[in-house]
Design a protein around this motif. Structure first.
Motif, PDB file in Angstrom:
ATOM      1  N   TRP A  93      -3.464  -1.604 -10.226  1.00 16.55           N
ATOM      2  CA  TRP A  93      -3.527  -0.389  -9.592  1.00 16.55           C
ATOM      3  C   TRP A  93      -3.773  -0.516  -8.162  1.00 16.55           C
ATOM      4  CZ3 TRP A  93      -7.868   0.749  -6.576  1.00 16.55           C
ATOM      5  CH2 TRP A  93      -9.114  -0.239  -6.778  1.00 16.55           C
ATOM      6  N   LYS A  94      -4.495  -1.759  -7.798  1.00 14.10           N
ATOM      7  CA  LYS A  94      -4.406  -2.052  -6.335  1.00 14.10           C
ATOM      8  C   LYS A  94      -3.320  -2.295  -5.704  1.00 14.10           C
ATOM      9  CE  LYS A  94      -8.999  -4.099  -6.309  1.00 14.10           C
ATOM     10  NZ  LYS A  94     -10.007  -5.130  -6.206  1.00 14.10           N
ATOM     11  N   LYS A  95      -2.453  -3.146  -6.438  1.00 17.65           N
ATOM     12  CA  LYS A  95      -0.976  -3.476  -5.915  1.00 17.65           C
ATOM     13  C   LYS A  95      -0.111  -2.224  -5.850  1.00 17.65           C
ATOM     14  CE  LYS A  95      -0.952  -8.334  -7.563  1.00 17.65           C
ATOM     15  NZ  LYS A  95      -0.287  -9.239  -8.313  1.00 17.65           N
ATOM     16  N   ASN A 146       6.089   7.800   7.575  1.00 13.21           N
ATOM     17  CA  ASN A 146       5.635   8.251   8.840  1.00 13.21           C
ATOM     18  C   ASN A 146       6.094   7.584  10.162  1.00 13.21           C
ATOM     19  OD1 ASN A 146       3.755   9.562  10.293  1.00 13.21           O
ATOM     20  ND2 ASN A 146       2.027   8.207   9.853  1.00 13.21           N
ATOM     21  N   GLY A 188      -1.412   0.947  -5.360  1.00 10.21           N
ATOM     22  CA  GLY A 188      -1.876   1.673  -4.357  1.00 10.21           C
ATOM     23  C   GLY A 188      -1.225   1.244  -3.006  1.00 10.21           C
ATOM     24  N   LEU A 189      -1.542  -0.191  -2.868  1.00 14.34           N
ATOM     25  CA  LEU A 189      -0.685  -0.864  -1.548  1.00 14.34           C
ATOM     26  C   LEU A 189       0.473  -0.545  -1.265  1.00 14.34           C
ATOM     27  CD1 LEU A 189      -1.802  -2.493   0.806  1.00 14.34           C
ATOM     28  CD2 LEU A 189      -1.332  -4.526  -0.490  1.00 14.34           C
ATOM     29  N   ALA A 236       4.354   5.056   2.463  1.00  9.25           N
ATOM     30  CA  ALA A 236       3.997   6.083   3.282  1.00  9.25           C
ATOM     31  C   ALA A 236       3.943   5.823   4.816  1.00  9.25           C
ATOM     32  CB  ALA A 236       2.457   6.603   2.667  1.00  9.25           C
ATOM     33  N   CYS A 237       3.432   4.700   5.134  1.00  7.63           N
ATOM     34  CA  CYS A 237       3.380   4.227   6.642  1.00  7.63           C
ATOM     35  C   CYS A 237       4.695   4.174   7.226  1.00  7.63           C
ATOM     36  CB  CYS A 237       2.536   3.177   6.551  1.00  7.63           C
ATOM     37  SG  CYS A 237       0.777   3.304   6.559  1.00  7.63           S
ATOM     38  N   ILE A 277       2.355   1.966  -2.541  1.00 10.55           N
ATOM     39  CA  ILE A 277       2.318   3.508  -1.947  1.00 10.55           C
ATOM     40  C   ILE A 277       2.024   3.651  -0.754  1.00 10.55           C
ATOM     41  CG2 ILE A 277       1.497   5.727  -2.582  1.00 10.55           C
ATOM     42  CD1 ILE A 277       1.409   4.957  -5.348  1.00 10.55           C
ATOM     43  N   LEU A 278       1.037   2.957  -0.200  1.00 13.92           N
ATOM     44  CA  LEU A 278       0.435   3.096   1.400  1.00 13.92           C
ATOM     45  C   LEU A 278       1.539   2.665   2.122  1.00 13.92           C
ATOM     46  CD1 LEU A 278      -2.109   3.888   2.935  1.00 13.92           C
ATOM     47  CD2 LEU A 278      -2.839   1.407   2.932  1.00 13.92           C
ATOM     48  N   ILE A 279       2.031   1.371   2.024  1.00 17.16           N
ATOM     49  CA  ILE A 279       2.982   0.873   2.967  1.00 17.16           C
ATOM     50  C   ILE A 279       4.449   1.718   2.840  1.00 17.16           C
ATOM     51  CG2 ILE A 279       4.681  -1.079   2.977  1.00 17.16           C
ATOM     52  CD1 ILE A 279       2.561  -3.039   1.915  1.00 17.16           C
TER      53      ILE A 279
END
Length: 50
Positions: A6-8, A21, A10-11, A17-18, A13-15
């Motif tokens: 889940w951490k990988k 953006n 989530g990371l 999204a950035c 997905i965050l990358i």
């Protein structure tokens, strides 16, 4: 399986999204530059006609 990674996930997905953006801001910045140039040309033409 998902509980272990889940951490990988989530990371990742965050990358993503950035990146979206930053790309969105770059695209909007270019459009803003074009709009400013168009406005400047319009003002110049109006001053020239007076």
């Amino acid at each position: 399986m998902l509980a272990k990674h889940w951490k990988k996930i989530g990371l990742l997905i965050l990358i993503i999204a950035c990146v979206f953006n930053v790309m969105g801001k770059l695209i909007n910045k270019m459009s803003l530059d074009k709009e400013m140039l168009t406005s400047a040309k319009y003002v110049y033409q109006e001053e020239k006609n007076k």
